[in-house]
Each structure stands twice: as C-alpha cells, then as structure tokens.
Design an enzyme around this catalytic site. Structure first.
Site, PDB file in Angstrom:
ATOM      1  CB  CYS A   7      -0.943  -0.030   1.194  1.00 26.99           C
ATOM      2  SG  CYS A   7      -0.228   0.576   2.693  1.00 26.99           S
ATOM      3  NE  ARG A  45       0.172  -1.465   6.422  1.00 30.90           N
ATOM      4  CZ  ARG A  45      -0.997  -0.873   6.632  1.00 30.90           C
ATOM      5  NH1 ARG A  45      -1.456  -0.025   5.751  1.00 30.90           N
ATOM      6  NH2 ARG A  45      -1.715  -1.171   7.689  1.00 30.90           N
TER       7      ARG A  45
HETATM    8  C1  EPZ Z   1      -2.399  -1.434  12.204  1.00 26.82           C
HETATM    9  O1  EPZ Z   1      -1.931  -1.853  10.946  1.00 26.82           O
HETATM   10  C2  EPZ Z   1      -3.357  -0.287  11.925  1.00 26.82           C
HETATM   11  N1  EPZ Z   1      -4.477  -0.763  11.121  1.00 26.82           N
HETATM   12  C3  EPZ Z   1      -2.614   0.830  11.193  1.00 26.82           C
HETATM   13  O2  EPZ Z   1      -3.530   1.920  11.031  1.00 26.82           O
HETATM   14  C4  EPZ Z   1      -1.450   1.288  12.075  1.00 26.82           C
HETATM   15  O3  EPZ Z   1      -0.723   2.284  11.381  1.00 26.82           O
HETATM   16  C5  EPZ Z   1      -0.537   0.095  12.401  1.00 26.82           C
HETATM   17  O4  EPZ Z   1      -1.315  -0.959  13.015  1.00 26.82           O
HETATM   18  C6  EPZ Z   1       0.588   0.470  13.359  1.00 26.82           C
HETATM   19  O5  EPZ Z   1       0.045   0.993  14.532  1.00 26.82           O
HETATM   20  C7  EPZ Z   1      -5.476  -1.450  11.734  1.00 26.82           C
HETATM   21  O6  EPZ Z   1      -5.453  -1.679  12.935  1.00 26.82           O
HETATM   22  C8  EPZ Z   1      -6.621  -1.891  10.864  1.00 26.82           C
HETATM   23  P1  EPZ Z   1       1.429  -3.638  11.976  1.00 26.82           P
HETATM   24  P2  EPZ Z   1      -1.096  -3.242  10.829  1.00 26.82           P
HETATM   25  O7  EPZ Z   1       1.242  -5.064  11.600  1.00 26.82           O
HETATM   26  O8  EPZ Z   1      -1.541  -4.184  11.841  1.00 26.82           O
HETATM   27  C9  EPZ Z   1       5.534  -4.911   9.968  1.00 26.82           C
HETATM   28  C10 EPZ Z   1      -4.596   3.649   9.884  1.00 26.82           C
HETATM   29  O9  EPZ Z   1      -4.139   4.702   9.430  1.00 26.82           O
HETATM   30  N2  EPZ Z   1       4.942  -6.244   9.791  1.00 26.82           N
HETATM   31  O10 EPZ Z   1       1.342  -3.249  13.404  1.00 26.82           O
HETATM   32  O11 EPZ Z   1      -1.141  -3.656   9.386  1.00 26.82           O
HETATM   33  C11 EPZ Z   1       4.831  -3.838   9.117  1.00 26.82           C
HETATM   34  O12 EPZ Z   1       5.367  -3.833   7.808  1.00 26.82           O
HETATM   35  C12 EPZ Z   1      -3.850   2.346   9.696  1.00 26.82           C
HETATM   36  O13 EPZ Z   1      -5.676   3.558  10.537  1.00 26.82           O
HETATM   37  C13 EPZ Z   1       5.721  -7.264   9.231  1.00 26.82           C
HETATM   38  O14 EPZ Z   1       6.881  -7.050   8.874  1.00 26.82           O
HETATM   39  O15 EPZ Z   1       0.366  -2.756  11.161  1.00 26.82           O
HETATM   40  C14 EPZ Z   1       5.139  -2.572   9.892  1.00 26.82           C
HETATM   41  O16 EPZ Z   1       6.424  -2.118   9.535  1.00 26.82           O
HETATM   42  C15 EPZ Z   1      -2.629   2.528   8.797  1.00 26.82           C
HETATM   43  N3  EPZ Z   1       5.177  -8.498   9.073  1.00 26.82           N
HETATM   44  C16 EPZ Z   1       5.153  -3.031  11.358  1.00 26.82           C
HETATM   45  O17 EPZ Z   1       5.295  -4.457  11.308  1.00 26.82           O
HETATM   46  C17 EPZ Z   1       3.888  -8.781   9.463  1.00 26.82           C
HETATM   47  O18 EPZ Z   1       3.451  -9.955   9.307  1.00 26.82           O
HETATM   48  C18 EPZ Z   1       3.885  -2.708  12.121  1.00 26.82           C
HETATM   49  O19 EPZ Z   1       2.796  -3.136  11.325  1.00 26.82           O
HETATM   50  C19 EPZ Z   1       3.107  -7.744  10.029  1.00 26.82           C
HETATM   51  C20 EPZ Z   1       3.664  -6.488  10.193  1.00 26.82           C
END
Ligand code: EPZ
Length: 418
Positions: A118, A123
């Site tokens: 995205c 992600r």
């Molecule tokens: C959640 O996304 C939120 N979305 C996001 O909000 C928020 O920015 C994010 O958490 C961080 O707080 C929802 O809750 C629906 P992560 P998520 O998995 O869960 C890496 C908004 O604006 N990662 O916590 O997808 C990832 O690339 C949205 O409302 C892996 O590497 O985020 C990132 O660098 C945007 N492998 C970090 O972890 C994985 O399998 C945190 O991502 C999963 C994640």
C-alpha cells in the site's frame, strides 16, 4: 471523485463528538465469525472500510445489517462458509487479513487474498502466517491468495519478531477456539487489542494479558454471540485536537479518549497546546505552538497514525522539529503536498525536518493515504486562501463526516463532487 474545498483562517470553537474506533471495529467485525448466532456491535462508525468489511462478511456467508443512525451493526453467522475473501474487496482494505484467523478457527479453512502493498509500505503478513503455521495450519500461497487449512488449531507459544497490531489480533482470535493454551509474546499493546479481547471474553473466550506484551489464551469449544460497544477512535480524537491547536481555537473534544492518547496529549502540551481533561473528554485551547521533536513507536509510544497530523502542526510551530517515522518505510507521502502549500520540510531517511512558522498558502493538493489526507485538511485550516484536497476517498475510509464536524466548529469547508 469528491474533493474538499477549505478556506483557512477560521478559529475553531465548540463541542465535537468522537466516533467509534475504525481500528477496533474492523477486527471486532471479523471476530463475529467466531461466534455461533448473532453478535451486535454498537458505536460502529459509518466508514468506507466498515462497508467493505460488511461486504466481505456477506461473501463469507454472514448476514449483517447496519443501522447507521444508531451506529448498530449486527452479524448473524452460519455453520458453514465459502471461506473466500476475494481480491476485489481485499485490495481496497488490507485489514481484511484479520479474517484469516477467525475463518481458520471456526471453519478450518480459508482462502484470503494477499493484501498486497500500500502507499505507506510493503506491509507483509509473514508474522501472521508463521504464527498460524506454528499452530498447525497448512499454509500455501498461490495466485496471490493465502490458502490455509487445519483440522483444529493447536495452542502454541508465539514470539512476534516485530510488534504487529493486526498480527496480534489475528492470532489472538485464532487461539480462542484452538486446542490448548496459546501464549503471544512481544504482542501489540494498542487499546484496540484490549477492546477486541474484551468482546471475545464476553463471547466466552478465555484471554488474559490483553493490553500487555504477553497475552495468554486458553482455547474453548465454541463462542456465543454477544452485544458489545466499541471504544472511541483515539486517532480521530487526536486529529480533532490538532485541528483546534493549529487554528488557535477552543474546542471540547467529547469522548473517553484521554486515557488512550497519553503520548499525544503529553507531546502536544509540550508544544504549548493547552489540553484540560473534562468529565466528557478534553478541552483544547490553541496557543502559540513551539516546535518539538517526535519519534513514532508502538503503543504506548507516539502513534504512527498521528505522525502526518503532527507534521501539519509543526509547519506552524516556532522553531525546527525532527519527526522520525519508525513503523512504516514510506509514510511521508504528505510531505510533497505540504510543500506545495509552502511548508519547509526536508526528508533525511526515516526523519523529516520541519522548519516551522511557515505561512501556509492554499493550493490544489492530493490525498495519497488515510492519515496524509487528514494532514492536508489540517494544514488547509491554517493556510491563507483556499485549498482543494482531491482524492478524499482516502479520508472517507477512516473519518466519519470529518468535514461536517469541522464545519460545525466554524471551519469554512465543503465537499464538492467533481
Ligand atoms: C495497524 O496496521 C493499523 N491498522 C494501522 O492503522 C497502524 O498504522 C498500524 O497498526 C501500526 O500501529 C489497523 O489496525 C486496521 P502492523 P497493521 O502489523 O496491523 C511490519 C490507519 O491509518 N509487519 O502493526 O497492518 C509492518 O510492515 C492504519 O488507521 C511485518 O513485517 O500494522 C510494519 O512495519 C494505517 N510483518 C510493522 O510491522 C507482518 O506480518 C507494524 O505493522 C506484520 C507487520
């Protein structure tokens, strides 16, 4: 496509109500698949992403109806499901990945489109998949889909190499119906994780430690439908607080959000914003804003979802500030658009250096992602002249009638269809 026309310079004053939390509602709607019978969620915000989740649930065999003026969303699940979350829907909302755990736990199989990247970063979902494999699921990737199946998930001890919010939520949901105990370590501590756990416990799940970095789930045989009211949206609240601050206004942000926004409130107070707790929420009085550095980090740190909005405020602050984004690799898409309005921002890798006190000028700008679009709206409120924000479908994903709420506070803002 709709756009927003905003003429800056209005001082915002009055009361504004915070809607239900998008990032709690989405996993909670997925969690309804775990329960036999009907689950009703209250305080569900009327958002594009919620409608996408409604369409996904329907495609998965779960009937639902949403009474928007009551913010009431009820889901009736069925004993069987096609278990297919199609690319056409998943590509518009990457949070669809939170359907994977519930489908596997309730029905023993799932075909969920890979979300794809995205705007803000690649992600990946590797941590979701490796955890489910550790719980006994057979996972294959084919034609852009995750193919998963299992007899019954087995409890396991899972260490998340990176703190992942939806990863924690997905595996916590999967573990509720697994055989035995699951322990999640280095789990996300976001309030939305706790909200999800509270609802699952009401359904009959056995969960301890949600909101801490170690969550223990004892699997049970079945979960029952319930009625649950969703927490307020702390990111919408933070956005409204910045709107008051950036216009030098006096706004009462109503909702039980202060306990959820500690890091943001402390940082904004440090910037000179007057924020007082009230019995209904917080009262925000915008004074002269001082530049302050910030680094995003997982809860309880400063949320990445407030980074773009904070940057808009720093454009108006006295001094120079450094904003470091540590969660996503490409979450500075709003910088180029803010520069078009006269902001002085320099990107140095994961850091943006903002030279404040810029006189922002209205300009045509383009939203690129949800929080970037909020940042542009905030900058426009303080800019000289009129700003045209295009592609506001990004904004509609996560903010319920933002322009209506801001107009009620005195902003000169209107939605026009083009
Ligand atoms: C959640 O996304 C939120 N979305 C996001 O909000 C928020 O920015 C994010 O958490 C961080 O707080 C929802 O809750 C629906 P992560 P998520 O998995 O869960 C890496 C908004 O604006 N990662 O916590 O997808 C990832 O690339 C949205 O409302 C892996 O590497 O985020 C990132 O660098 C945007 N492998 C970090 O972890 C994985 O399998 C945190 O991502 C999963 C994640």
């Amino acid at each position: 496509m709709d756009k927003l026309l905003i003429t800056g310079g209005q001082v915002l004053r009055g009361d504004v109500f915070v809607s239900g939390a998008k990032n709690a509602a989405l996993p909670l709607l997925a969690a309804t698949l775990l329960a036999e019978g009907e689950t009703c969620l209250l305080n569900v915000p009327n958002l594009r992403d919620i409608d996408t989740m409604r369409r996904l649930l329907l495609s998965l065999g779960a009937e639902s109806h949403y009474v928007s003026n009551e913010k009431r969303f009820c889901v009736q699940t069925s004993p069987t499901s096609p278990c297919l979350a199609h690319y056409d829907l998943v590509r518009t909302m990457r949070a669809s990945i939170v359907l994977l755990g519930p489908l596997l736990a309730r029905y023993g199989k799932a075909k969920v489109s890979l979300p794809g990247g995205c705007a803000i970063g690649a992600r990946p979902v590797n941590l979701h998949l490796s955890a489910l494999e550790k719980m006994g699921a057979k996972i294959d990737l084919a034609d852009g889909y995750i193919l998963a199946e299992c007899d019954r998930l087995q409890g396991a001890e899972i260490w998340f190499d990176t703190v992942t919010v939806t990863g924690t939520e997905n595996i916590m949901m999967a573990a509720t119906l697994a055989q035995g105990k699951t322990i999640l370590r280095n789990a996300a501590r976001e309030p939305e994780v706790r909200d999800l756990a509270n609802c699952l416990i009401q359904m009959g799940a056995r969960i301890e430690g949600a909101g801490t970095d170690t969550i223990t789930i004892e699997g049970v045989e079945a979960l029952q439908g319930t009625t649950y009211s969703i927490m307020p949206d702390r990111i919408e609240a933070g956005t409204l607080i910045v709107a008051a601050a950036i216009t030098g206004g006096d706004v009462h942000v109503i909702g039980d959000i202060a306990p959820l926004l500690d890091s943001v409130i402390i940082k904004l107070r440090d910037c000179g914003v007057k924020i007082e707790s009230t019995p209904q929420g917080v009262r925000v009085i915008g004074n002269g804003i001082i530049s302050r550095d910030v680094t995003t980090s997982p809860y309880p740190g400063f949320p990445t979802d407030m980074q773009a909005q904070y940057m808009a405020l720093m454009c108006r602050a006295k001094g120079v500030s450094s904003i470091e984004e540590t969660i996503f690799e490409n979450r500075f898409m709003h910088v180029a658009e803010l520069r078009r309005m006269g902001a002085q921002i320099e990107i140095q890798g994961p850091r943006a250096v903002v030279r404040g006190a810029a006189q922002l000028k209205g300009a045509p700008v383009m939203a690129t992602d949800l929080r970037a679009s909020a940042s542009l709206v905030l900058a426009a409120l303080a800019a000289e002249g009129t700003t045209e924000v295009q592609r506001i479908y990004h904004l509609d994903r996560g903010y319920e009638q933002l322009e209506t709420k801001l107009a009620a506070l005195g902003a000169q803002i209107e939605r026009v269809s083009s």
